[in-house]
Scaffold this motif. Structure first.
Motif, PDB file in Angstrom:
ATOM      1  N   ILE A  61       0.968  -1.228  -0.091  1.00 44.61           N
ATOM      2  CA  ILE A  61      -0.175   0.062   0.015  1.00 44.61           C
ATOM      3  C   ILE A  61       0.969   1.378  -0.062  1.00 44.61           C
ATOM      4  CG2 ILE A  61      -1.384   1.289   1.452  1.00 44.61           C
ATOM      5  CD1 ILE A  61      -2.709  -1.401   2.231  1.00 44.61           C
ATOM      6  N   SER A  62       1.898   1.418   0.814  1.00 50.44           N
ATOM      7  CA  SER A  62       3.089   2.415   0.755  1.00 50.44           C
ATOM      8  C   SER A  62       3.698   2.328  -0.444  1.00 50.44           C
ATOM      9  CB  SER A  62       3.778   2.303   2.258  1.00 50.44           C
ATOM     10  OG  SER A  62       3.351   2.412   3.172  1.00 50.44           O
ATOM     11  N   MET A  63       4.131   1.389  -1.033  1.00 47.47           N
ATOM     12  CA  MET A  63       4.859   1.228  -2.217  1.00 47.47           C
ATOM     13  C   MET A  63       3.779   1.840  -3.242  1.00 47.47           C
ATOM     14  SD  MET A  63       6.203  -1.969  -4.392  1.00 47.47           S
ATOM     15  CE  MET A  63       4.529  -2.141  -5.080  1.00 47.47           C
ATOM     16  N   PHE A  64       2.661   1.439  -3.530  1.00 50.89           N
ATOM     17  CA  PHE A  64       1.833   1.956  -4.398  1.00 50.89           C
ATOM     18  C   PHE A  64       1.711   3.552  -4.293  1.00 50.89           C
ATOM     19  CE2 PHE A  64       0.561  -2.452  -5.559  1.00 50.89           C
ATOM     20  CZ  PHE A  64       0.944  -2.693  -7.010  1.00 50.89           C
ATOM     21  N   THR A  65       1.547   3.802  -3.049  1.00 49.10           N
ATOM     22  CA  THR A  65       1.241   5.313  -2.977  1.00 49.10           C
ATOM     23  C   THR A  65       2.591   6.238  -3.407  1.00 49.10           C
ATOM     24  OG1 THR A  65      -0.191   4.794  -0.813  1.00 49.10           O
ATOM     25  CG2 THR A  65       0.666   7.039  -1.095  1.00 49.10           C
ATOM     26  N   GLN A  66       3.679   5.699  -2.870  1.00 43.60           N
ATOM     27  CA  GLN A  66       4.697   6.482  -3.475  1.00 43.60           C
ATOM     28  C   GLN A  66       4.852   6.542  -4.935  1.00 43.60           C
ATOM     29  OE1 GLN A  66       7.268   4.758  -0.639  1.00 43.60           O
ATOM     30  NE2 GLN A  66       6.775   6.185   0.999  1.00 43.60           N
ATOM     31  N   ILE A  67       4.737   5.329  -5.464  1.00 49.13           N
ATOM     32  CA  ILE A  67       4.882   5.146  -6.866  1.00 49.13           C
ATOM     33  C   ILE A  67       3.859   5.971  -7.856  1.00 49.13           C
ATOM     34  CG2 ILE A  67       4.361   3.472  -9.038  1.00 49.13           C
ATOM     35  CD1 ILE A  67       5.594   1.316  -7.352  1.00 49.13           C
ATOM     36  N   GLY A  68       2.977   6.258  -7.127  1.00 47.11           N
ATOM     37  CA  GLY A  68       1.582   6.920  -7.825  1.00 47.11           C
ATOM     38  C   GLY A  68       2.276   8.434  -7.739  1.00 47.11           C
ATOM     39  N   TYR A  69       2.809   8.710  -6.513  1.00 43.50           N
ATOM     40  CA  TYR A  69       3.478  10.227  -6.432  1.00 43.50           C
ATOM     41  C   TYR A  69       4.398  10.551  -7.396  1.00 43.50           C
ATOM     42  CZ  TYR A  69       4.673  14.479  -3.586  1.00 43.50           C
ATOM     43  OH  TYR A  69       4.727  15.726  -2.833  1.00 43.50           O
ATOM     44  N   ALA A  70       5.392   9.443  -7.548  1.00 46.47           N
ATOM     45  CA  ALA A  70       6.236   9.698  -8.699  1.00 46.47           C
ATOM     46  C   ALA A  70       5.758  10.051 -10.066  1.00 46.47           C
ATOM     47  CB  ALA A  70       7.261   8.544  -8.833  1.00 46.47           C
ATOM     48  N   VAL A  71       4.557   9.039 -10.236  1.00 47.80           N
ATOM     49  CA  VAL A  71       3.999   9.179 -11.669  1.00 47.80           C
ATOM     50  C   VAL A  71       3.358  10.639 -11.875  1.00 47.80           C
ATOM     51  CG1 VAL A  71       2.033   8.312 -13.112  1.00 47.80           C
ATOM     52  CG2 VAL A  71       3.634   6.754 -12.059  1.00 47.80           C
ATOM     53  N   GLY A  72       2.709  10.873 -10.708  1.00 48.47           N
ATOM     54  CA  GLY A  72       1.955  12.084 -10.710  1.00 48.47           C
ATOM     55  C   GLY A  72       2.979  13.338 -11.058  1.00 48.47           C
ATOM     56  N   MET A  73       3.975  13.318 -10.338  1.00 49.25           N
ATOM     57  CA  MET A  73       5.099  14.330 -10.507  1.00 49.25           C
ATOM     58  C   MET A  73       5.473  14.621 -11.620  1.00 49.25           C
ATOM     59  SD  MET A  73       7.313  14.626  -6.939  1.00 49.25           S
ATOM     60  CE  MET A  73       7.702  12.836  -6.769  1.00 49.25           C
ATOM     61  N   PHE A  74       5.807  13.163 -12.605  1.00 49.58           N
ATOM     62  CA  PHE A  74       6.153  13.283 -13.838  1.00 49.58           C
ATOM     63  C   PHE A  74       5.174  14.028 -15.018  1.00 49.58           C
ATOM     64  CE2 PHE A  74       6.651  11.264 -18.011  1.00 49.58           C
ATOM     65  CZ  PHE A  74       7.658  11.471 -18.589  1.00 49.58           C
ATOM     66  N   LEU A  75       3.926  13.518 -14.613  1.00 50.30           N
ATOM     67  CA  LEU A  75       2.660  14.076 -15.319  1.00 50.30           C
ATOM     68  C   LEU A  75       2.377  15.536 -15.086  1.00 50.30           C
ATOM     69  CD1 LEU A  75       0.341  10.742 -15.403  1.00 50.30           C
ATOM     70  CD2 LEU A  75       1.938  11.548 -17.112  1.00 50.30           C
ATOM     71  N   PHE A  76       2.139  16.022 -13.958  1.00 48.44           N
ATOM     72  CA  PHE A  76       1.515  17.086 -13.741  1.00 48.44           C
ATOM     73  C   PHE A  76       2.504  18.302 -13.215  1.00 48.44           C
ATOM     74  CE2 PHE A  76      -1.774  13.957 -12.495  1.00 48.44           C
ATOM     75  CZ  PHE A  76      -2.602  14.187 -13.585  1.00 48.44           C
ATOM     76  N   VAL A  77       3.614  17.952 -12.319  1.00 48.60           N
ATOM     77  CA  VAL A  77       4.359  19.020 -11.991  1.00 48.60           C
ATOM     78  C   VAL A  77       5.278  19.840 -13.034  1.00 48.60           C
ATOM     79  CG1 VAL A  77       6.690  19.561 -10.409  1.00 48.60           C
ATOM     80  CG2 VAL A  77       4.758  18.043  -9.634  1.00 48.60           C
ATOM     81  N   PRO A  78       5.556  19.257 -14.352  1.00 49.44           N
ATOM     82  CA  PRO A  78       6.026  19.963 -15.281  1.00 49.44           C
ATOM     83  C   PRO A  78       5.211  21.193 -15.738  1.00 49.44           C
ATOM     84  CG  PRO A  78       6.870  17.573 -15.811  1.00 49.44           C
ATOM     85  CD  PRO A  78       5.544  17.838 -14.452  1.00 49.44           C
ATOM     86  N   LEU A  79       3.885  20.804 -15.590  1.00 46.57           N
ATOM     87  CA  LEU A  79       3.021  21.851 -16.167  1.00 46.57           C
ATOM     88  C   LEU A  79       2.963  23.110 -15.187  1.00 46.57           C
ATOM     89  CD1 LEU A  79      -0.427  19.704 -16.276  1.00 46.57           C
ATOM     90  CD2 LEU A  79       0.926  20.394 -18.106  1.00 46.57           C
ATOM     91  N   GLY A  80       3.580  23.103 -14.248  1.00 45.58           N
ATOM     92  CA  GLY A  80       4.021  24.417 -13.609  1.00 45.58           C
ATOM     93  C   GLY A  80       4.853  25.453 -14.194  1.00 45.58           C
ATOM     94  N   ASP A  81       5.609  25.113 -15.092  1.00 48.30           N
ATOM     95  CA  ASP A  81       6.441  25.930 -15.827  1.00 48.30           C
ATOM     96  C   ASP A  81       5.670  26.681 -17.036  1.00 48.30           C
ATOM     97  OD1 ASP A  81       8.521  25.940 -14.176  1.00 48.30           O
ATOM     98  OD2 ASP A  81       9.501  24.131 -15.517  1.00 48.30           O
ATOM     99  N   MET A  82       4.401  25.933 -17.500  1.00 46.50           N
ATOM    100  CA  MET A  82       3.784  26.399 -18.712  1.00 46.50           C
ATOM    101  C   MET A  82       2.248  26.660 -18.515  1.00 46.50           C
ATOM    102  SD  MET A  82       3.627  22.600 -20.578  1.00 46.50           S
ATOM    103  CE  MET A  82       2.354  23.190 -21.736  1.00 46.50           C
ATOM    104  N   ARG A  83       1.619  26.527 -17.265  1.00 47.25           N
ATOM    105  CA  ARG A  83       0.513  26.783 -17.102  1.00 47.25           C
ATOM    106  C   ARG A  83       0.276  27.632 -15.666  1.00 47.25           C
ATOM    107  NH1 ARG A  83      -0.026  25.149 -21.281  1.00 47.25           N
ATOM    108  NH2 ARG A  83      -1.230  23.696 -22.148  1.00 47.25           N
ATOM    109  N   GLU A  84      -0.828  28.152 -15.518  1.00 47.31           N
ATOM    110  CA  GLU A  84      -1.076  28.838 -14.449  1.00 47.31           C
ATOM    111  C   GLU A  84      -1.239  28.091 -13.151  1.00 47.31           C
ATOM    112  OE1 GLU A  84      -2.655  30.858 -11.433  1.00 47.31           O
ATOM    113  OE2 GLU A  84      -4.287  30.136 -12.398  1.00 47.31           O
TER     114      GLU A  84
END
Length: 402
Positions: A61-84
């Motif tokens: 459960i902890s492993m999947f949560t942290q893997i999800g966090y890594a996936v979310g950062m890859f998909l969404f965090v870069p948008l901070g440089d190009m979106r409001e």
């Protein structure tokens, strides 16, 4: 390439002002949001009983949560440089509300694995906020501001375990996730009202942003080194916290989830030091401080191995562990944010994706080591990860001197 001072002038001209109240709001948001990743750790034994699962199965459960966090950062965090960023943050908070409800209503292991993965993917708000704080701060105070926001985040990481232990022990582990869902919905409303609009620092398409991540990895050796060191240290951190609930519920302690969660309070000492570490990073070499904090983290596992059969040994070890891991985190982020100012969200993406992949590896290795070798195996596994991090740091320092 835009330098730091010019970037700050652009921020001011666009009406974005960093006030103490805004720093506090961002700190609280980071703490409450990141806590979603850690509520499960003191509750794993209780979850295992609910789903009739062994320690390795429920540790996933902890492993999947942290893997999800890594996936979310890859998909969404870069948008901070190009979106409001305000709109992005609001959408993510609404999404994690739904994911938390999914955990609270889980009926089997597969369900809670999927819901935990979704929680991780959508709990990336802190990693959107931290680059925003760096963008809005004066260069001379960037370490201090990052340290303050990181302090809120670290309090959230540590107090999440205490809160989860108390609520889970009193009302059941599902109640913790219902409470978390309400908090995320409230944050979405508050931030949409009070967080100022930001302005993108890069005129790129999403495809170009993702492609540039690879370019940053190839061209920035400091980013590579800091990311790998962070991954190993956070991996050791996860090894410890994933295994602690199983260790404390047996001999010689026989503690329940409520007492296990209280050990998170001990780590507040390390979180409280984050702003201080940030100030030091503004004055001294952050790369040298990283080496010092790696050694401090290694000492914590020596204490766990030698004195872990006594409560005081675990308490002292937790203080060293949290101070070492969080001190290295603040120092590393102060280093990478100065590399390419207009790419701070992408730099943060590379760093934090690697960081949490290390954490997910640590969660899996921790539950695996506990199953096979119990506490001493856990201590050895965490220590090996730290030594690997020290080797990466040392090799990078030698290359820079040659």
């Amino acid at each position: 390439m835009t330098n730091n001072s010019t970037g700050m002038e652009m921020n001011k001209s666009k009406g974005i002002t960093l006030t103490k109240g805004l720093v506090l709001l961002m700190s609280i948001t980071c703490g409450l949001a990141v806590a979603n990743l850690y509520y499960n750790q003191p509750l794993l034994a209780d979850m295992g009983r609910t789903f009739h699962a062994n320690s390795h199965q429920v540790g996933n459960i902890s492993m999947f949560t942290q893997i999800g966090y890594a996936v979310g950062m890859f998909l969404f965090v870069p948008l901070g440089d190009m979106r409001e960023r305000r709109h992005l943050i609001t959408v993510l908070l609404a999404s994690v509300t739904i994911a938390l409800i999914g955990v609270a209503t889980a009926q089997n292991l597969l369900w809670i694995y999927a819901a935990s993965l979704a929680v991780g993917i959508t709990t990336v708000v802190p990693q959107v906020i931290i680059p925003l704080a760096a963008q809005m701060s004066e260069p001379a105070e960037r370490g201090k501001v990052i340290g303050s926001v990181m302090g809120g985040l670290l309090f959230g990481i540590l107090l999440a375990r205490t809160v989860a232990g108390v609520i889970g022990g009193s009302f059941g582990w599902r109640m913790m996730y219902w409470v978390a869902a309400v908090l995320m919905l409230a944050l979405a409303i508050i931030l949409n009202r009070f967080l100022p609009k930001s302005h993108p620092e890069a005129n790129l398409t999403y495809r170009q942003v993702l492609k540039s991540l690879g370019e940053l990895i190839l061209t920035q050796p400091t980013l590579r080194e800091a990311s790998l060191v962070g991954a190993m240290l956070f991996g050791s951190f996860s090894v410890f916290w994933t295994s602690l609930a199983f260790y404390l519920e047996g001999a010689p302690f026989y503690f329940g989830s409520q007492v296990t969660g209280l050990f998170g309070l001990v780590g507040v000492v390390g979180a409280a030091a984050a702003p201080f570490v940030g100030r030091i990073a503004d004055r001294f070499s952050p790369k040298s401080m990283v080496g010092m904090f790696i050694i401090l983290t290694l000492l914590s596992f020596m204490f766990f191995g030698l004195f872990g059969s006594a409560v005081w040994g675990i308490v002292f070890g937790v203080i060293l562990l949290d101070l070492g891991v969080q001190g290295a985190q603040v120092s590393n982020q102060a280093r990478i944010y100065s590399l390419v100012p207009e790419a701070r969200s992408r730099l943060n993406t590379v760093y934090m994706v690697t960081y949490f992949l290390g954490g997910s590896l640590g969660s899996s290795l921790g539950s695996f080591a506990w199953n096979l070798w119990q506490w001493q195996g856990v201590c050895l596994t965490g220590g090996i990860m730290i030594v690997l991090g020290f080797i990466v740091w040392g090799v990078h320092q030698l290359k820079n001197k040659s």
